[in-house]
Design an enzyme around this catalytic site. Structure first.
Site, PDB file in Angstrom:
ATOM      1  N   ARG A  87      42.037  39.366  44.383  1.00  0.00           N
ATOM      2  CA  ARG A  87      41.295  38.502  43.439  1.00  0.00           C
ATOM      3  C   ARG A  87      39.823  38.841  43.613  1.00  0.00           C
ATOM      4  O   ARG A  87      39.298  38.750  44.728  1.00  0.00           O
ATOM      5  CB  ARG A  87      41.549  37.014  43.722  1.00  0.00           C
ATOM      6  CG  ARG A  87      40.652  36.112  42.882  1.00  0.00           C
ATOM      7  CD  ARG A  87      41.024  34.653  42.949  1.00  0.00           C
ATOM      8  NE  ARG A  87      42.200  34.372  42.145  1.00  0.00           N
ATOM      9  CZ  ARG A  87      42.536  33.163  41.704  1.00  0.00           C
ATOM     10  NH1 ARG A  87      41.774  32.122  41.975  1.00  0.00           N
ATOM     11  NH2 ARG A  87      43.628  32.984  40.993  1.00  0.00           N
ATOM     12  N   HIS A 115      43.729  37.570  33.785  1.00  0.00           N
ATOM     13  CA  HIS A 115      44.563  36.865  34.779  1.00  0.00           C
ATOM     14  C   HIS A 115      46.024  37.126  34.398  1.00  0.00           C
ATOM     15  O   HIS A 115      46.745  36.235  33.946  1.00  0.00           O
ATOM     16  CB  HIS A 115      44.228  35.373  34.755  1.00  0.00           C
ATOM     17  CG  HIS A 115      44.694  34.621  35.967  1.00  0.00           C
ATOM     18  ND1 HIS A 115      45.379  35.223  37.008  1.00  0.00           N
ATOM     19  CD2 HIS A 115      44.581  33.302  36.313  1.00  0.00           C
ATOM     20  CE1 HIS A 115      45.656  34.314  37.934  1.00  0.00           C
ATOM     21  NE2 HIS A 115      45.182  33.146  37.534  1.00  0.00           N
ATOM     22  N   GLN A 158      49.143  35.019  35.837  1.00  0.00           N
ATOM     23  CA  GLN A 158      49.211  33.675  35.257  1.00  0.00           C
ATOM     24  C   GLN A 158      49.868  33.707  33.878  1.00  0.00           C
ATOM     25  O   GLN A 158      50.801  32.959  33.585  1.00  0.00           O
ATOM     26  CB  GLN A 158      47.784  33.107  35.138  1.00  0.00           C
ATOM     27  CG  GLN A 158      47.719  31.753  34.470  1.00  0.00           C
ATOM     28  CD  GLN A 158      48.269  30.647  35.351  1.00  0.00           C
ATOM     29  OE1 GLN A 158      47.829  30.498  36.480  1.00  0.00           O
ATOM     30  NE2 GLN A 158      49.222  29.878  34.848  1.00  0.00           N
ATOM     31  N   ASP A 185      41.957  25.425  29.465  1.00  0.00           N
ATOM     32  CA  ASP A 185      41.481  25.885  30.778  1.00  0.00           C
ATOM     33  C   ASP A 185      40.075  25.335  30.955  1.00  0.00           C
ATOM     34  O   ASP A 185      39.449  24.861  29.995  1.00  0.00           O
ATOM     35  CB  ASP A 185      41.494  27.428  30.805  1.00  0.00           C
ATOM     36  CG  ASP A 185      41.191  28.009  32.181  1.00  0.00           C
ATOM     37  OD1 ASP A 185      41.137  27.248  33.169  1.00  0.00           O
ATOM     38  OD2 ASP A 185      40.995  29.237  32.268  1.00  0.00           O
ATOM     39  N   CYS A 190      46.529  26.181  33.400  1.00  0.00           N
ATOM     40  CA  CYS A 190      46.767  26.954  34.632  1.00  0.00           C
ATOM     41  C   CYS A 190      46.245  26.253  35.877  1.00  0.00           C
ATOM     42  O   CYS A 190      46.666  26.566  36.984  1.00  0.00           O
ATOM     43  CB  CYS A 190      46.154  28.345  34.502  1.00  0.00           C
ATOM     44  SG  CYS A 190      44.350  28.334  34.361  1.00  0.00           S
ATOM     45  N   ARG A 220      55.113  30.410  38.752  1.00  0.00           N
ATOM     46  CA  ARG A 220      54.321  31.538  39.278  1.00  0.00           C
ATOM     47  C   ARG A 220      55.112  32.254  40.373  1.00  0.00           C
ATOM     48  O   ARG A 220      55.098  33.471  40.461  1.00  0.00           O
ATOM     49  CB  ARG A 220      52.989  31.024  39.866  1.00  0.00           C
ATOM     50  CG  ARG A 220      52.027  30.340  38.894  1.00  0.00           C
ATOM     51  CD  ARG A 220      51.272  31.309  38.033  1.00  0.00           C
ATOM     52  NE  ARG A 220      50.522  32.312  38.769  1.00  0.00           N
ATOM     53  CZ  ARG A 220      49.269  32.167  39.236  1.00  0.00           C
ATOM     54  NH1 ARG A 220      48.617  31.043  39.039  1.00  0.00           N
ATOM     55  NH2 ARG A 220      48.657  33.152  39.868  1.00  0.00           N
TER      56      ARG A 220
HETATM   57  N1   CP Z   1      45.877  29.094  38.171  1.00  0.00           N
HETATM   58  C1   CP Z   1      45.372  29.729  39.252  1.00  0.00           C
HETATM   59  O1   CP Z   1      45.316  30.967  39.334  1.00  0.00           O
HETATM   60  O2   CP Z   1      44.979  28.877  40.235  1.00  0.00           O
HETATM   61  P1   CP Z   1      44.192  29.252  41.568  1.00  0.00           P
HETATM   62  O3   CP Z   1      42.793  29.624  41.170  1.00  0.00           O
HETATM   63  O4   CP Z   1      44.257  28.011  42.411  1.00  0.00           O
HETATM   64  O5   CP Z   1      44.883  30.424  42.223  1.00  0.00           O
HETATM   65  N1  NVA Z   2      39.383  30.713  33.939  1.00  0.00           N
HETATM   66  C1  NVA Z   2      39.530  30.204  35.281  1.00  0.00           C
HETATM   67  C2  NVA Z   2      40.928  30.381  35.738  1.00  0.00           C
HETATM   68  C3  NVA Z   2      41.211  29.875  37.123  1.00  0.00           C
HETATM   69  C4  NVA Z   2      42.615  30.092  37.538  1.00  0.00           C
HETATM   70  C5  NVA Z   2      38.543  30.896  36.206  1.00  0.00           C
HETATM   71  O1  NVA Z   2      38.389  32.117  36.126  1.00  0.00           O
HETATM   72  O2  NVA Z   2      37.924  30.210  37.003  1.00  0.00           O
END
Ligand code: CP
Ligand code: NVA
Length: 309
Positions: free
Chosen positions: A108, A135, A138, A227, A267, A293
């Protein structure tokens, strides 16, 4: 081996294979404990190395469980404890070391370029656990959840996203092209998806519908997605952005114009973009969405190791 970086670069036949495998594996786990290993132990003996440069709850936990259920193990290395970039250690050397000790790499990151550079320097598969531009884990999992609940192919459904045009939406747009589903987007005028994304949709002979009115976007939808307005990578005036999205909050009035059996997905983590009533209401499937997931990521891992049945 296969990398899993961006849905737009993966053939739909492979994405479909991942979803089919996830369905079969999930069905077989009705009476098992969280850490019981799948009977075929497909990733026995493998080590997955995980690095999170940004916060994560769901991705971190769901991958931990997914990896264990496949008979493999994982170690999470703290991003700030790596030599990468410090004392002159190059990304190429770090990638070589990760490939020497590990069998797969999960990242990540706040840099799309870093994902790309790692993919060029690794000799093991890499999975994108969220980047500024996408992502994919997800969204593929969300396609699974939608088809599981609605019991029909997503191509027969109207999907609607109300909110910021961010990484999750970019992956949803890629999914809409791959799986050929109708996608409405509701967002303020100055927050449309980037031209690069829209051009890619056009090049692939698909169309997405953008509305600057939340209710118009939501009309007749089977699924409403939302989101956070401010994402982890956002370097914006947060208060201004939240104000700009004031009229795009998902509440009962928005849900009223959707189809009778519609569902709400998010999400997580969440902010003020959805009312408590909708988020915890009858149409919300956010907990099932989070659980899935685990199942879909298992099949993504198997795809990376070319072990899909
Ligand atoms: N939805 C998601 O990816 O959550 P986190 O940021 O907690 O991993
Ligand atoms: N769009 C959000 C998703 C988190 C899972 C972010 O990037 O923070």
């Amino acid at each position: 081996m296969n990398h899993f970086i961006n849905l737009k670069d993966i053939p739909v036949s492979d994405l479909r294979k991942i979803l089919n495998d996830a369905k079969k594996r999930k069905n077989k786990r009705k009476k098992t404990n969280t850490l019981d290993i799948d009977k075929d132990r497909p990733l026995r003996g493998k080590l997955l190395i995980q690095i999170y440069e940004k916060q994560s709850s769901r991705t971190r936990l769901s991958f931990h469980i997914a990896i264990k259920q496949l008979g493999a193990d994982s170690i999470t290395v703290k991003a700030n404890e790596l030599h990468l970039g410090k004392g002159g250690e190059s990304l190429a050397d770090t990638a070589k070391i990760i490939s020497t000790y590990g069998d797969g790499f999960l990242l990540r990151t706040d840099s799309d370029k870093k994902l790309e550079d790692f993919s060029k320097n690794l000799t093991i598969p890499i999975i994108n656990l969220l980047s500024p531009s996408s992502h994919p884990c997800q969204v593929l999992s969300d396609v699974f959840t939608i088809e599981e609940i609605k019991m029909k192919p997503i191509s027969k459904l109207n999907i609607c996203w109300i909110g910021d045009c961010n990484n999750v939406l970019n992956s949803l747009i890629a999914a809409s092209v791959k799986f050929k589903f109708n996608l409405n987007i509701g967002c303020p005028k100055n927050y449309s998806p980037p031209k690069l994304v829209l051009d890619w949709v056009k090049k692939n002979k698909r169309k997405i519908n953008i509305f600057n009115d939340a209710k118009k976007a939501a009309k007749n939808s089977d699924v409403i997605f939302s989101d956070k307005v401010v994402s982890l990578n956002d370097k914006v005036n947060k208060l201004k952005k939240i104000k700009d999205f004031e009229n795009y909050k998902i509440n009962r009035n928005i849900m009223k114009v959707t189809k009778p059996g519609s569902i709400f997905l998010h999400c997580l983590p969440r902010g003020n973009e959805v009312s408590e009533e909708v988020f915890l209401g009858k149409k919300s499937r956010v907990w099932q969405q989070a659980l899935n997931r685990v199942h879909v990521q298992k099949s993504i891992l198997l795809y990376c190791f070319k072990k899909l049945r």
